[in-house]
Structures are given as C-alpha cells and as structure tokens.
Design a protein around this motif. Structure first.
Motif, PDB file in Angstrom:
ATOM      1  N   GLY A 185      61.795  31.168  24.552  1.00  0.00           N
ATOM      2  CA  GLY A 185      61.274  30.189  25.513  1.00  0.00           C
ATOM      3  C   GLY A 185      62.278  29.834  26.593  1.00  0.00           C
ATOM      4  O   GLY A 185      61.918  29.661  27.761  1.00  0.00           O
ATOM      5  N   TYR A 186      63.544  29.730  26.204  1.00  0.00           N
ATOM      6  CA  TYR A 186      64.594  29.390  27.161  1.00  0.00           C
ATOM      7  C   TYR A 186      64.748  30.492  28.204  1.00  0.00           C
ATOM      8  O   TYR A 186      64.875  30.220  29.407  1.00  0.00           O
ATOM      9  CB  TYR A 186      65.900  29.177  26.411  1.00  0.00           C
ATOM     10  N   THR A 187      64.713  31.737  27.752  1.00  0.00           N
ATOM     11  CA  THR A 187      64.805  32.865  28.677  1.00  0.00           C
ATOM     12  C   THR A 187      63.613  32.889  29.620  1.00  0.00           C
ATOM     13  O   THR A 187      63.765  33.086  30.836  1.00  0.00           O
ATOM     14  CB  THR A 187      64.871  34.192  27.897  1.00  0.00           C
ATOM     15  N   ALA A 188      62.413  32.672  29.079  1.00  0.00           N
ATOM     16  CA  ALA A 188      61.211  32.653  29.911  1.00  0.00           C
ATOM     17  C   ALA A 188      61.258  31.523  30.930  1.00  0.00           C
ATOM     18  O   ALA A 188      60.840  31.691  32.080  1.00  0.00           O
ATOM     19  CB  ALA A 188      59.972  32.511  29.027  1.00  0.00           C
ATOM     20  N   MET A 189      61.808  30.383  30.522  1.00  0.00           N
ATOM     21  CA  MET A 189      61.920  29.255  31.443  1.00  0.00           C
ATOM     22  C   MET A 189      62.835  29.585  32.614  1.00  0.00           C
ATOM     23  O   MET A 189      62.523  29.279  33.781  1.00  0.00           O
ATOM     24  CB  MET A 189      62.457  28.025  30.704  1.00  0.00           C
ATOM     25  N   LEU A 190      63.969  30.228  32.330  1.00  0.00           N
ATOM     26  CA  LEU A 190      64.910  30.566  33.394  1.00  0.00           C
ATOM     27  C   LEU A 190      64.297  31.565  34.375  1.00  0.00           C
ATOM     28  O   LEU A 190      64.460  31.426  35.597  1.00  0.00           O
ATOM     29  CB  LEU A 190      66.189  31.147  32.791  1.00  0.00           C
ATOM     30  N   VAL A 191      63.579  32.549  33.852  1.00  0.00           N
ATOM     31  CA  VAL A 191      62.939  33.537  34.720  1.00  0.00           C
ATOM     32  C   VAL A 191      61.862  32.882  35.573  1.00  0.00           C
ATOM     33  O   VAL A 191      61.784  33.111  36.791  1.00  0.00           O
ATOM     34  CB  VAL A 191      62.341  34.683  33.878  1.00  0.00           C
ATOM     35  N   SER A 192      61.025  32.046  34.955  1.00  0.00           N
ATOM     36  CA  SER A 192      59.955  31.371  35.691  1.00  0.00           C
ATOM     37  C   SER A 192      60.517  30.432  36.743  1.00  0.00           C
ATOM     38  O   SER A 192      60.004  30.361  37.866  1.00  0.00           O
ATOM     39  CB  SER A 192      59.061  30.598  34.711  1.00  0.00           C
ATOM     40  N   LEU A 193      61.561  29.712  36.371  1.00  0.00           N
ATOM     41  CA  LEU A 193      62.189  28.786  37.317  1.00  0.00           C
ATOM     42  C   LEU A 193      62.744  29.522  38.515  1.00  0.00           C
ATOM     43  O   LEU A 193      62.578  29.104  39.665  1.00  0.00           O
ATOM     44  CB  LEU A 193      63.293  28.009  36.605  1.00  0.00           C
ATOM     45  N   ASN A 194      63.379  30.637  38.276  1.00  0.00           N
ATOM     46  CA  ASN A 194      63.943  31.426  39.370  1.00  0.00           C
ATOM     47  C   ASN A 194      62.848  31.939  40.299  1.00  0.00           C
ATOM     48  O   ASN A 194      63.000  31.935  41.526  1.00  0.00           O
ATOM     49  CB  ASN A 194      64.744  32.591  38.803  1.00  0.00           C
ATOM     50  N   GLN A 195      61.714  32.357  39.722  1.00  0.00           N
ATOM     51  CA  GLN A 195      60.609  32.860  40.527  1.00  0.00           C
ATOM     52  C   GLN A 195      59.945  31.748  41.326  1.00  0.00           C
ATOM     53  O   GLN A 195      59.567  31.934  42.485  1.00  0.00           O
ATOM     54  CB  GLN A 195      59.576  33.548  39.622  1.00  0.00           C
ATOM     55  N   ALA A 196      59.790  30.583  40.705  1.00  0.00           N
ATOM     56  CA  ALA A 196      59.063  29.488  41.354  1.00  0.00           C
ATOM     57  C   ALA A 196      59.863  28.831  42.470  1.00  0.00           C
ATOM     58  O   ALA A 196      59.321  28.449  43.509  1.00  0.00           O
ATOM     59  CB  ALA A 196      58.674  28.441  40.308  1.00  0.00           C
ATOM     60  N   TRP A 197      61.167  28.698  42.279  1.00  0.00           N
ATOM     61  CA  TRP A 197      61.972  27.923  43.202  1.00  0.00           C
ATOM     62  C   TRP A 197      62.916  28.748  44.079  1.00  0.00           C
ATOM     63  O   TRP A 197      63.179  28.393  45.228  1.00  0.00           O
ATOM     64  CB  TRP A 197      62.819  26.908  42.421  1.00  0.00           C
ATOM     65  N   TYR A 198      63.461  29.826  43.563  1.00  0.00           N
ATOM     66  CA  TYR A 198      64.636  30.412  44.192  1.00  0.00           C
ATOM     67  C   TYR A 198      64.491  31.844  44.695  1.00  0.00           C
ATOM     68  O   TYR A 198      65.425  32.369  45.278  1.00  0.00           O
ATOM     69  CB  TYR A 198      65.817  30.364  43.203  1.00  0.00           C
ATOM     70  N   LYS A 199      63.353  32.491  44.464  1.00  0.00           N
ATOM     71  CA  LYS A 199      63.260  33.918  44.765  1.00  0.00           C
ATOM     72  C   LYS A 199      63.428  34.218  46.251  1.00  0.00           C
ATOM     73  O   LYS A 199      63.914  35.279  46.625  1.00  0.00           O
ATOM     74  CB  LYS A 199      61.937  34.484  44.255  1.00  0.00           C
ATOM     75  N   ASP A 200      63.019  33.293  47.142  1.00  0.00           N
ATOM     76  CA  ASP A 200      63.112  33.548  48.582  1.00  0.00           C
ATOM     77  C   ASP A 200      64.249  32.768  49.246  1.00  0.00           C
ATOM     78  O   ASP A 200      64.327  32.701  50.471  1.00  0.00           O
ATOM     79  CB  ASP A 200      61.781  33.182  49.257  1.00  0.00           C
ATOM     80  N   GLN A 201      65.114  32.166  48.431  1.00  0.00           N
ATOM     81  CA  GLN A 201      66.182  31.337  48.971  1.00  0.00           C
ATOM     82  C   GLN A 201      67.448  32.162  49.206  1.00  0.00           C
ATOM     83  O   GLN A 201      67.740  33.107  48.477  1.00  0.00           O
ATOM     84  CB  GLN A 201      66.497  30.189  48.001  1.00  0.00           C
TER      85      GLN A 201
END
Length: 280
Positions: free
Chosen positions: A27-43
């Motif tokens: 779950g922790y790994t999935a959270m980090l991946v999802s967070l990166n996609q939702a907030w940071y992928k285009d930053q």
C-alpha cells in the motif's frame, strides 16, 4: 468508538503481523506512485529546498495534513491492536504512522521548482498524529473525530491545472470546496445515565473560498476575494452503530472520516451568518 480493553496480557499474532507488514509495504508503494502521478508528473524538478507556504490557501492545506495524519495514525493504532500488539505499544508505534506516511509528500515537494518542503506541513502532520495518540492515551477511544466534506465550486474552472479538471482531482486540489471538521461525540463526555443520544455529535467546521492563486496578494490583484468560513452542524457518530458484522463495522470505520451532509450554520466576513438546509 467503543473503548478497547488493554491487550498487554496477550502475545502479538505473528500471522497477522506478517499480513499487516506485507499489506503496508504494498500500500505504501502504491501510495507513493499514485501521489507522484497525481501531483508531480508534470512539475519541473530542482534540487531539494524548503519553502514557507504558511500564508497560502488560508491554511486549508495544513488542515488537510492534520486530517490525513490523524486518520493514518488512527488506522495504524487499530491495525496493531488487531495484530495483538499490547495496547500502549500499539498507540505509540501506530501513532507514528501519519508522520511516516505524510513525510514523502514533503520530500516530493522539496524537489519542485514552484514550491518546496514545508515546515508548516510537517508540523500539521505531527499535530494530527499527536491528536489521536493523546485521545487514545486519555480515553482509549476517539471522542473528537476530524472529518472531511467536499462540494464542487466554480473556482476550479479558473485554473484547472492547479485546482483540478476532474472530480477526483478537485476533491484533492480545490481548497475552495473542502471543509474540515472536528466532530465531538458529546455523549462520550456525559455520564452513563445521561439521556443524550450517543449517536448525535456536534461538528465545528473550517473552510475557505475565493482562492484561485496561492499567493494572497496575487489572488487579490486578480480580483478574487479570499475569505475564511466557519461552520456549526449536527453530525452522526457512526461508530455508535457498530454491531456483529465485520463488513458493516469496517464500512462504518471508513465512512467515519467523512462528515455526512446535514444542515449547517456558516459565518464568513463577506456574508455574515448563513444557514444551509443541507451542506456538503
């Protein structure tokens, strides 16, 4: 939430600890991946740095960090109890869960060119985790529950890249539509013989509106009138309805982080007092 008896006399369940540890890792790994996609992928990325954002968004982001860390630590405590960890150890170790899970957000933020790691966010995370630990140590239950509610606003259309273009994104990013509550289980503070309904809680809420730009001066210069909102509303103590069904109890546990729609009294400096027959 019913008080949980002290479990110091029992040994931890090793099988449950293995299940808990494995599930946490996935779950922790999935959270980090999802967070990166939702907030940071285009930053745009840069070297790690700090940024003082305490004046931005009327501190709604800080309320979100408090709420998130509280419930992550709450879940950590109860999962360790489920695994048979002695009660005080479950409280202290599980209470660190919110800080542990929220810290990657600050690390990610620290590498973003437009902002950086926030000391204010870290403090909000710590206070959120501490709030559930304090209640558990004092009462062995949660009597004051932070909750969340959301409604869509027209502000997201002004900057969809920042405030969200889809409903899930807006629920996460559009602070104008978010309200954070402290729902007080009044009956838990009264004597057993009291006739006060244990299922009826009283919630005080905090929100803000008119925020399209995070910088207050820029937001004002662009013609937006940012203002704080304060609410008072009845609420349900969902944990009061726990029964024998594990499915029902789990559903109530998850739903208890959300404020149910209900009549609400609002105050803000622009409109004064307002009554909402049904507020989300």
């Amino acid at each position: 939430m019913a008080a949980i008896p002290d479990s110091t006399a029992t040994a931890p369940n090793k099988q449950r600890l293995v299940v808990l540890g494995s599930g946490f890792a996935v779950g922790y790994t999935a959270m980090l991946v999802s967070l990166n996609q939702a907030w940071y992928k285009d930053q745009e990325r840069t070297s790690f740095h700090f940024f003082n954002d305490n004046r931005q968004w009327k501190q709604m982001d800080k309320a979100g960090h408090f709420w998130g860390a509280f419930h992550q630590s709450r879940a950590g405590i109860d999962l360790l109890r489920w695994a048979g960890v002695p009660d005080k150890q479950a409280i202290w170790y599980g209470g660190l869960t919110g800080i542990f899970l929220q810290s990657p957000i600050e690390v990610f933020d620290g590498f973003q060119s437009d902002y950086g790691a926030s000391v204010g966010d870290a403090i909000a995370n710590t206070v959120g985790s501490a709030a559930v630990v304090a209640q558990e140590l004092a009462w062995r239950e949660v009597r004051i529950m932070p909750k969340f509610s959301f409604r869509t606003t027209g502000y997201a259309a002004e900057r969809p890249n920042v405030l969200g273009s889809t409903l899930p994104e807006q629920a996460l990013k559009d602070y104008n539509g978010q309200t954070y509550w402290l729902s007080v289980n009044v009956g838990d503070f009264l004597k057993t013989e009291s006739h006060y309904p244990k299922w009826l809680s009283i919630a005080v809420g905090y929100g803000a509106e008119g925020m399209v730009y995070n910088d207050p001066e820029l937001n004002r210069a662009r013609g937006f009138n940012a203002r704080r909102q304060f609410y008072l509303s009845p609420d349900l103590n969902l944990m009061h309805f726990k029964g024998r069904s594990k499915v029902l109890n789990t559903a109530l546990y998850v739903l208890s982080i959300v404020k149910i729609p209900a009549p609400a009294l609002e105050y803000n400096r622009k409109d004064g007092l307002r009554f909402h027959p049904l507020y989300f």
